[in-house]
Write an enzyme that holds these catalytic residues in place. Sequence first.
Site, mmCIF file in Angstrom:
data_model
loop_
_atom_site.group_PDB
_atom_site.id
_atom_site.type_symbol
_atom_site.label_atom_id
_atom_site.label_comp_id
_atom_site.label_asym_id
_atom_site.label_seq_id
_atom_site.Cartn_x
_atom_site.Cartn_y
_atom_site.Cartn_z
ATOM 1 N N GLU A 326 0.835 -1.203 0.000
ATOM 2 C CA GLU A 326 0.000 0.000 0.000
ATOM 3 C C GLU A 326 0.869 1.252 0.000
ATOM 4 O O GLU A 326 1.843 1.352 0.765
ATOM 5 C CB GLU A 326 -0.887 -0.027 1.246
ATOM 6 C CG GLU A 326 -1.684 1.215 1.521
ATOM 7 C CD GLU A 326 -2.349 1.156 2.890
ATOM 8 O OE1 GLU A 326 -3.236 1.988 3.145
ATOM 9 O OE2 GLU A 326 -1.986 0.282 3.700
ATOM 10 N N LYS A 392 -9.580 2.496 -2.781
ATOM 11 C CA LYS A 392 -10.031 1.898 -1.529
ATOM 12 C C LYS A 392 -11.421 2.412 -1.168
ATOM 13 O O LYS A 392 -11.683 3.621 -1.211
ATOM 14 C CB LYS A 392 -9.034 2.224 -0.413
ATOM 15 C CG LYS A 392 -9.324 1.528 0.904
ATOM 16 C CD LYS A 392 -8.261 1.865 1.938
ATOM 17 C CE LYS A 392 -8.531 1.165 3.256
ATOM 18 N NZ LYS A 392 -7.556 1.537 4.301
ATOM 19 N N CYS A 442 -5.207 -2.496 2.705
ATOM 20 C CA CYS A 442 -5.124 -2.330 4.153
ATOM 21 C C CYS A 442 -6.136 -3.233 4.853
ATOM 22 O O CYS A 442 -6.208 -4.421 4.575
ATOM 23 C CB CYS A 442 -5.329 -0.857 4.509
ATOM 24 S SG CYS A 442 -4.992 -0.439 6.236
#
Length: 575
Positions: A326, A392, A442
Amino acid sequence: MADPITSRPRRDISAAALADNTRSRALPLWHYLVALAVGALNTLSFAPTPHGGWLQLAIFVFFFAWLTRSTGWKSAALTGGAFGFGNFVTGVWWLYVSMHFYGGMPAPLAGAALALFSLYLAVYPALAAGVWSFCAGHARNGAADDRRPFSPTWHGALAFASAWAIGEWLRGTVFTGFPWLASGYAQVDGPFAGFAPVVGVYGVGWVLALAAALIVQALLPLTQARAAPVAPPAQPAHDPRGGEAAPRHIARIALPAGVALALIVIGLLLPLIQWTTPANAPLKVRLLQGNVKQEMKFEEAGLRAAVDEYQQMITAKPADLIVTPETAIPVLAQQLPLPFAAAIRQFADSTGSAILFGAIGGTITPDGQVVDYTNSLFGVTPGSHVMYRYDKHHLVPFGEFVPWGFRWFVNLMNIPLGDFFRGAPVQKPFIVHNQPVALNICYEDIFGEEIARTLRENATPAGVLVNSTNLAWFGDTIALDQHLQIARMRSLETGRPMLRATNTGMTAAIDANGRVIGRLTPFTIGSLDVTVQGTSGNTPYVTSGNNTVLAVSVLLLAFGFAFGPAIVRRRNGAK
């Protein structure tokens, strides 16, 4: 332990007498301290403890037995809350590391924030215990002079499993959710892992809670027999308490024990069923771990070093798919350094390698302003100049957005934070040699329902899952092992392999059966080279999500609430 008691007060008892009795049966402080200690012990059932699911089953047996000592819904809720606080304050203590060591928050404030957050999380097991108390006919107990404990029953066991599952689901949903340490995660290597592709992590917790309650129900007559006086010779057909036939006494032990054993056996046999099938050719994958220090990542020198390091790691050798962690390249995608962009494009075209790298997304307005920042993964496909992008969707509170009213709290930390824009709940997969790959960033992989939805609702269902993350915020703590365990649960639920590229660890590859087939040592620089086989088809959990366990739990709790007290009253009145 004495005979079970009626769940409602007798009609000839005055309100004053009942109030006096409630005070006389108030539980001592050490009862709740024991519950807190057992909750802390439950943390050991999660990773990195090997096969911690068996330890967790023993802990839940004790916890439910301890819960039956409560004298009403209030003491039950306090017992559940104490258990939850002990579990969470020891299980997510690594949040203190992010707030204090990396965020610069003073230690007392960081410790207080951890304690308050753990208290909030403990509300949900407290709620589950209180609801169980009502729905098991446990809201009020016996006569004014009756101090006997509440006896586990069949409908009480089902109520406990259902209340526990709903409590964990609420914790994973309310205020964007925090399902970390959901009890089912510890069962990845435990006896109930086989239920994961059928009912998901909350369903696994439901089965665990039911089995524990039934074991307590089976053990109860044995403890009563030891505590009771020996029956006179004239009553050989009765159990030691008298008044109950021996076959019925044996059945009270054998039936719940048999069902609990059956749940364990089924959980151990279910992995023999293959819910998904291999699809497309296996992929050769390289997962990169740069081990960039968190405190250097957003400094100018650290940024240049990270870009150079990942450029070298990406172009070291080809693979079907190469994945970085990430925000491995912590700059806006439109501002990628030209040498980096040219190098990976040339490498992809010349070697046939597909590349996924983490960077910051955004939209540039006509007047040159950057808006709608996103935490994104960008994909480079050989022979194509169209760049893939995944944004995301499930953002981290206090990290990627600031909840209303908490700006003051964020200002106490020295962390570069911002309000990010959310991506769509369901986004198209990244195609690698005809193999669709579903991405998440994440802690998005701790929300199993969202992963299942992506597979269920996508026109091109993915055969491989990829998680790109950065856990450097939490240092060398159990957070790394816990997150890997969570990722393994996602593989079990979906019947698909999960690939994890992390900055500091755990970088790992997990097959479709939840087994780790390769991992890198945390806090080292390296690449993990593995071959993974994608799959197709839907597990029952992918098809229905959490709807199955929620519907069953709500129905059972409604039944318990409506009829539980009457069942207990008739049961005790027959003796």
